[in-house]
Design an enzyme around this catalytic site. Sequence first.
Site, short mmCIF file in Angstrom:
data_model
loop_
_atom_site.label_atom_id
_atom_site.label_comp_id
_atom_site.label_asym_id
_atom_site.label_seq_id
_atom_site.Cartn_x
_atom_site.Cartn_y
_atom_site.Cartn_z
N GLU A 20 -9.90 8.76 1.95
CA GLU A 20 -9.32 9.24 0.63
C GLU A 20 -9.56 10.38 0.14
O GLU A 20 -9.58 11.04 -1.04
CB GLU A 20 -9.74 8.11 -0.47
N SER A 200 -7.22 3.17 -2.39
CA SER A 200 -6.06 3.86 -2.33
C SER A 200 -4.76 3.27 -1.35
O SER A 200 -3.91 3.71 -0.92
CB SER A 200 -5.87 5.20 -2.03
N SER A 340 -2.97 8.44 -13.52
CA SER A 340 -3.55 7.23 -12.90
C SER A 340 -3.59 6.35 -13.97
O SER A 340 -3.69 6.53 -15.44
CB SER A 340 -4.87 7.60 -12.51
#
Length: 372
Positions: A20, A200, A340
């Site tokens: 990530e 993710s 987000s």
Amino acid sequence: MSQSTPPIRIAVVFGGRSSEHAVSCATAASVLEALDRDRYDVVPVGIAKDGRWVLAADDPAPLRLTADRTPEVDGDGPGVVVPTSTSDRTLVVQEPGRPPRTLGEVDVVLPLLHGPFGEDGTLQGLLDLADVRYVGSGVAASAVMMDKALMKSVLAAAGMPVGPYTVVTDREWRRDKAAAMDAVHALGWPVFVKPARAGSSIGITKVSRAEDLEAAVEAAREHDPKVVVEAAVVGREIECGVLEGRGTEPPRTSELGECVVLSGHDFYDFEAKYISGDDVRLTTPADVPTEAAARIRELAAQAFEVAGCEGLARVDFFLTDDGRVVVNEVNTMPGFTPSSMFPRMWAASGIAYPQLIDELVELALERRTGLR
């Protein structure tokens, strides 16, 4: 902040060794752009993919993640040596051919790392060695919530609703693949095969046929030798943000958010999250029945407390057609760009992105160091 009050010295740490890495860089880009330079003295510190700590430029532009660019920390920059002693907590910069120079101490670290070797308690332990304050959960909560197998065990032991799952360890897979896959077959189809300690949606495969299982496990093992396989839960994907309470107050929960995959993806995978945004609809506040919404927020706060989280967390749920609420994951360092879900949910709750960062820093500065 008044003129007589010195700015808060904050080290923004990002990058890291996990898969990530690029997501962490993207998070750092948003935070660097939002930090008020009158309030904060910012020290950007990148961690290259090989683990080298470097002094980074205070420039968000090269850190943004787009369809055309995958950002990465340049490990050739000036090296940063971090303290491990409570008697000398200064950051030191080392460059070839030059004498070491000190950056001085920082008041707080904002660790924007996702995945292993950062979000999983390793960085938190390093900072604890030097009594350095930092945003977010400590070693235990970070480590346990990063490991999906341990997380589910802890939540289930507290009586919280989790979906059916099984764990395939490295030893079990190498010793007897057939037996490991038999345990998965008992869950029914489809299943989701996941690296135990990744995020993710990296390394995740949705498997609908037995003949595709082995390849999916091997794909997950490229990211983590420990694999979690979850039975599919049919329902809406609902999320809730949690902030630590001030003082002795209980955790605070946000408005709820919902993720709906519109097309092009079997589930909310990496590309859907970060690249092809038109394929996904993110809704905040989510249109959830009042009773179910109250239950979700109650469980989110409970999960935060059960895990021993500090600072922040995003708790992900499934809401089934018959009204059941199932806890999916607890994320101790959720995605943190303005788009987000965690910041979006708090924005819908009345805390804008820059103020959310301020709140997290203040919580970290109020927290004592050492055992808590």
